[in-house]
Design a protein around this motif. Sequence first.
Motif, PDB file in Angstrom:
ATOM      1  N   THR A   1      -2.717 -85.006 -23.706  1.00 30.01           N
ATOM      2  CA  THR A   1      -3.643 -85.939 -23.077  1.00 30.01           C
ATOM      3  C   THR A   1      -3.275 -86.106 -21.603  1.00 30.01           C
ATOM      4  O   THR A   1      -2.093 -86.262 -21.273  1.00 30.01           O
TER       5      THR A   1
ATOM      6  N   TRP B   1      -3.678 -88.228 -17.969  1.00 32.36           N
ATOM      7  CA  TRP B   1      -4.118 -89.520 -17.425  1.00 32.36           C
ATOM      8  C   TRP B   1      -5.399 -89.287 -16.636  1.00 32.36           C
ATOM      9  O   TRP B   1      -5.657 -88.165 -16.195  1.00 32.36           O
ATOM     10  N   PRO B   2      -6.194 -90.304 -16.446  1.00 36.50           N
ATOM     11  CA  PRO B   2      -7.429 -90.124 -15.672  1.00 36.50           C
ATOM     12  C   PRO B   2      -7.102 -89.502 -14.313  1.00 36.50           C
ATOM     13  O   PRO B   2      -6.162 -89.938 -13.635  1.00 36.50           O
TER      14      PRO B   2
ATOM     15  N   ILE C   1       5.451 -86.631 -17.469  1.00 37.03           N
ATOM     16  CA  ILE C   1       4.827 -87.880 -17.890  1.00 37.03           C
ATOM     17  C   ILE C   1       3.883 -88.425 -16.824  1.00 37.03           C
ATOM     18  O   ILE C   1       2.970 -89.185 -17.120  1.00 37.03           O
TER      19      ILE C   1
ATOM     20  N   THR D   1       0.591 -86.916 -21.582  1.00 36.80           N
ATOM     21  CA  THR D   1       1.530 -86.911 -22.698  1.00 36.80           C
ATOM     22  C   THR D   1       1.257 -85.735 -23.619  1.00 36.80           C
ATOM     23  O   THR D   1       0.147 -85.207 -23.667  1.00 36.80           O
ATOM     24  N   VAL D   2       2.274 -85.370 -24.352  1.00 34.08           N
ATOM     25  CA  VAL D   2       2.169 -84.296 -25.333  1.00 34.08           C
ATOM     26  C   VAL D   2       2.728 -84.835 -26.643  1.00 34.08           C
ATOM     27  O   VAL D   2       3.808 -85.430 -26.658  1.00 34.08           O
ATOM     28  N   THR D   3       1.989 -84.687 -27.713  1.00 30.87           N
ATOM     29  CA  THR D   3       2.450 -85.177 -29.003  1.00 30.87           C
ATOM     30  C   THR D   3       2.474 -84.021 -29.991  1.00 30.87           C
ATOM     31  O   THR D   3       1.478 -83.318 -30.150  1.00 30.87           O
TER      32      THR D   3
END
Lengths: 195, 420, 87, 998
Positions: free
Chosen positions: A40, A42-43, A103, A107-109
């Motif tokens: 994901t 950030w904007p 960061i 992010t990476v999950t």
Amino acid sequence: MVEQMSPLGDAYVPGSHGNFADGTGVKISLPQPGSIVEATAWPGREAALAGAIERVTGLSLPHHPGGGVVTGDRSGFGIGPRKWLLTDAAEGLAETLRDALGIENGTVTDLSHGRTAIRLEGERAEWVLAKFFALDFSSDAFPVGSGRATMHHDILAQIQRTGPSRFNLYVFRTFARSFWRVLCHGAEEVGYEVR
Amino acid sequence: MAEYSALSLLKNALSANRDWKPAWRKPEPKPAYDVVIIGGGGHGLSTAWYLAKEHGITNVAVLEKGYLGSGNIGRNTTIIRSNYLLPENTRFYEHSMKLWENLSHELNYNVMFSQRGVLNLAHTPSQLDDFARRGNAMRHEGIDAELIVGAAAVGRLVPGLDVSGSARFPIIGGLLQPRAGTARHDAVAWGYARAADRRGVDMIENCEVTGFLREGDRIVGVSTTRGEIRAGKVAVAVAGSTGRVMKLAGIERLPIESHVLQAFVSEALKPVLHTVVTFGAGHLYASQSDKGGLVFGGDIDGYNSYAQRGNLPVVEEVASEFVAMFPGFSRVRLLRSWGGIMDMSMDGSPIITTGPLPGMYLNCGWCYGGFKATPASGYCFAHTIARDEQHPLSAAFTLDRFQRGILIDEKGQGATPRLH
Amino acid sequence: MLISCPYCGPRDVSEFTYQGDATRTRPDPASADAAAWHEYVYERSNEAGPHREFWQHAGGCRAHVVVIRNTVTHEISSVAPARGDRI
Amino acid sequence: MSPRRTAAGGRIDRARTIRFTFDGKPMTGHLGDTLASALLAGGVTLVGRSFKYHRPRGVFAAGVDEPCALVTVIDGQAREPNVPATQIEIFDGLVVESQNRFPSLGFDLGAVNGLFGGLFSAGFYYKTFMGPVVGPLKGTRFWMLCEWFIRRAAGLGRAGDAKDAARYEKMNAFCDVLVVGSGPAGLMAAKAAAASGKRVMLAEQEPLFGGAARWSGETIDDAPAERWADEAVAELAGLDNVRLLPRTTVWGIYDGNTIAALERVTDHKASRARGEPRHRHWSIRAGKVVLATGALERPLVFPGNDRPGVMLARAAGRYAAEYGVLPGGRIAVFTNNDSAYRAAAALHRAGATIAAIVDVRAQVSAAASKLARETGAEHLTGHAVVDTAGRQRLRQITIRRFDAASGALSGAARRVEADCLAVSGGWSPAIHLASQAGAAARWDERLQAFLPPEPTGGWVGAGSFTGAFTTQEAIAQGLAAGAAAVGATPAASKPPQAGGPDLDVTPAPVFEIRAKGKAFVDLQHDVTAEDVRLAHREGFVSVEHLKRYTTLGMATDQGKTSNVPGLAIMADAAGRTIPQVGTTRFRPPYSAVSLGSLAAERHGELRPERLTPMHDWHIERGARMLAAGLWFRPQIYGQPGETVEQAYAREAAAVRAGVGIVDVSTLGKIAVQGPDAAAFLDRVYTNVFSSLPVNKARYGLMLREDGLAFDDGTTWRLGEHEFLMTTTTANAGKVMQHLEYFLDVVWPDLRVNLTSVTDQWAGAAVAGPKARDVLAACVARTGVDNEMLPFMGIVRGEIDGIPVTICRLSFSGELAYEVYCGAGHGLAMWEALMEAGKPFGIVPYGLEALGTLRIEKGHVTGSEIDGRTTARDLHLGWMLSKKKPFIGSAMMDREGLASPERLQLVGLVSLDNRAIANGAHIVEGKQPPDDPHGSIGHVTANCFSPALGRYVALALVKGGTSRHGTRAHISDPLRGRFGPVEIVSHHMFDPEGSRMHG
């Protein structure tokens, strides 16, 4: 690395099932990619994320909603605003990508264990999927490479079209056995092969 | 007007039924009344009746935008019960139950209250414990309740239920309120209207309220599509239309959301379901009407609506729960569906209060509970209108309870109306 | 009912969770203004007509969207991301 | 072949004989027959009994509008009641039964009701059965006694009680244009729309496409209309962008042009293929809908109009033309418009004798007169049928001169022998779907019918649906509608040309012939014209009151034939126009839909289940599983001969004495990541998380905005910007949505991302004084001693090569660790822990033991955080930070939430050494009914505490803390238990917490 165990248990029955009057309608299989990763941005940092993904995986992800690509062992598609689901046959994608992204960009999950990939392919794949999902599976509306986040009742599913009549479905692991059962049940009408 | 009885039926049958008179008059509105009740639904009509009966106030008009009973009183699944958990609710609904038990006699109109029992099914031990807690709460308030333990006992009570252990949500017991049941919903509206009419109350149909008359802060009447009507007191009992009507009085916001609740009826069948049954692994309640149709419903659609029309997902959900309960009903056919507009409150409990403006009285927030509340709602509301005070049974149902944090939250869902 | 998710396109209402009146303003978190908090938590405009409301595409991309929907006809006139994001 | 059969023509295959049974009697028909046509061919006229008076009834219609000929279809154990015989395609082995009769269809005791018609008038039941005010039958008892008999007399068919072996499925579809109805208008619309290349679906409720073209007897482009239709369908079937759905009823239009349709996939077959559904529930998202649903014929209301043999004229014509069946040998026709002449011609062509054509109009069109002459029938214009005769089937009709303007009868009565009377009272466009879509119908005075309004939004109309009744108009409108639906202009080429008599279906405004005898408006519900007038007399004038009071139009046919005649009679009685009385809004479904199809695969065993990675292990070890939402969790791992209580007491005791292991994979887990993650947690939890060091966990409490407790759990700081939040199992989804809402809507400026990782991690809690020994025995790459892993500390290591994350935290009050690994390794990790624990006597424990351990410790769960309790009620006030605002902080101090009278968490100890059942209440003194309103609280959780050797419980009690040390009673009247308890602190075991810090 220790190998992952399939969540399907006794629901996984290789072989041919259902009604074969008109041949095998679909094939259902469990591709078990080594990595399933949600990334994901950030904007405003979407480009940074796309860049990191491209550096790490070679995937050049389109920016339009739901867009995606499939190349060999890897795939990626948009599953939400600034959010992509990426897969790799090899393990370890999450760590590499996290390092590449930072960061400050997003992010990476790691979901390699949390999501189960199910592959459905064959002439009647669209027909079978239409029993479960209120999605337009026609190739005009859902071209190869693109993906959709949707649900079948309580089960969230992220679906990527990986070929003209081939789809990969990603479902929550703890629902996978249940979903596999209903998928097979729905495929009986057209005849299916599990492998 | 003549009493209804077997004898009057016979007499009229002999004269080819030519001598029956209208069940209620169709008067022109008078210029002024002591009390004007907005809303010719169950609650408005019962309020009129109890104003007349309990308080001798008969110079009353009930104003109805459409035809009497056109709202939720004629759109519900007709279930009557007092199987609540919290004492504020149990006491109120049990009073309603007692009024129901004598209502046909009181109104000289057969509202067909049939005490066939309401059974809530439990599927897990913790659910059965929750039911035990609720049942015990009822018993401590003097209300009948029985805990049914074991699938076999449930199966004896309700033949046709899937009580096999192999069901996805196996039935392990239930909470039964034997005195609960169903009534003929339209008859309730007509019975109250006829009874109130006989005491001199005017039912004014096709009379839409378009505004409120004020003197300073005080509400002194209403303007309507049939002219201005002045009133000593103006009572609002319009359920799902509360938001709309209160805006006419300048009240822009209330702790209420209007939601659509669908209801369903199957084709008529020979008797197959004798009690009212609710499914515990979802939200479904079902009974069989005297005509033979299976009457059932589930959750509200879950979004604000004034449309009296719902959508397909709820239809599918409700049907799936029904068939899960009664596998033999898969070939029973859905005949008709419709929608009612529920006034969902912020804690799932109703509001019966003076105000919020001087000269005004408000009755709303019934959520799913409006039909069974009809007698007690009118009874308590009439008290509030007549005496300008809360009736002890509805003392907790104030509007300021939300500010004060004295909530009556049966489901514990907080200020999310769609979850109550 | 179909809601056109700005990210996913038109989807069935069953994929969405209703999150209610979007005209409310949350008071300053540190504020002790009881009336303002009461209005935010408990009071609703409950419009009969165009209604501004939040939905979450919980069965899809999980984004919240602001929908303007007529509560009398269920007609939807606009859907926008709740974050005002570009997508 | 039956004498009623024609030699040729129609859809049936005379070479194929089909055998079925009706009420046990073997019968035959031909392939293509409906049950109705086969029964008529077999000379069966008595098919059913009416609802109220149990009058004999026959086939009245030929389609979905059938009110009388309802039967039950038996399919093995399954029963489908109330199916119109007109909608059943016969197949070999079909079994049907008539219904609502006792003991038999021919001799029905219920028919005695007819003798009391005057007593059983509309709404009679509201006026009686109230019973005595005193005595044993007071209250509702007398009514319920009467009701017992009424219920048995009412109802129609009997439902099945066996599980249906058939499958039902849902199917989602998307198209640009959905055409509903396949008469000439629908076919033209489908062709026009398909020509654009866009996706078209065509749904037809009948087995064959073509609608009126199948029986009109007209030509289209000089071919029989039927053949033209077949060719059009063949052409459509050849197109990739067209999907044809026969036997598919579009029954609902929902918001956003979501269309619901029912496809009867196998009802016409003797068997189903493997996996083939019986019914398919289509949910179709259509860009545009073309409504070409045609029109429904109305009957005329006159005495004796319900006798078997009286039927709609179109139906009679259809039986002759489409099924090759003569519904009678000597047929009379009674009409107020031209359309019945077409039926008369068809019947005549098929070989029937047309005894008379009775027309209420004094003058009829030249085309109609010509048809009448060709049939050789006596043509009685300005006449009306005033009565019928015959036992269980029509034998004779009575005719008198009739003035259509005044309704007056004159002259002598004439009797005409006839065994079938074909009736037409005009046409009502089938506007149901448009009405469902929100459109108000408008009354057309010329057509004497409700027409759809101007189309708006989602649909366009074509054909007789719009009130355009000629085939040529239908073709033109179909073309235009199909083109409009895809945004094209219709092709310039010449449209197909229809040929046939130039008939005028405009009816004379006659709905009822008033003469002596029962004249039925609603044939199924036995609502007579007099009932309608009685409703008027009693003030039930508005259309909804009329329906609800008389039950007019509420039968299985939904008033398809009776609505407009009923309104007309009411309008006449009230001195109003029909539109002033109004029309009802049509509601879904258009025609009845099986519950099975709506439930589809969703019910029963195909509902999703959620299984942890260790599920199969639990099952193999004999765990008794409990459903928790969609999850399944071990309740106990029982040993032979053990009761549940013995099992959990053993498991719990083993944890306190040694070590136990429990599957905690179901806990909700949310990855909270981003530069603002800590700040975000400070806002959502009542306590502070920004101060939490990396590799430490903290217990957190969340409130709702309204200040009440919402959920609790531990959150682990895995990195500067990375937290793993755990939630309760039950609330995982709600907490996720709650957090997402705040991030999206309230604090979009925060850079925090949430991902559900519940499924990513398998979790096992290892608890007990020997827990550390077990970990030490199997965990590699990290130490687990007190220094490396202090209370609330986190380490990462490996077990058998599996990467694990271990947090030392305790729900049991013992020294305990939660060990997490990737879910795909969960079972391997679990087995490794079990293996390592063997020397220490490790015991797997289930939910009951988990509950016991937490009850002893006074830890709360969802039973106490029930949406009505505050943090302070649960003694969690210490977690409410005063340093920062958080969700709920502004509202948590309202007077009602701070009252000393509130229910507060306490412990209970049984003083009579008996169990304290969950759900019991607490009273100070007596049990009900001696102490009304005496409850001061309730039990939320109970157990036998092996640690304390007592039955204990947690409870919420009014002013709880102030009662510590006092005695009270638990009261459980439902289960007959009343006994003394002591109210104590909820910290019942090891209140100092020394064990878990050890």
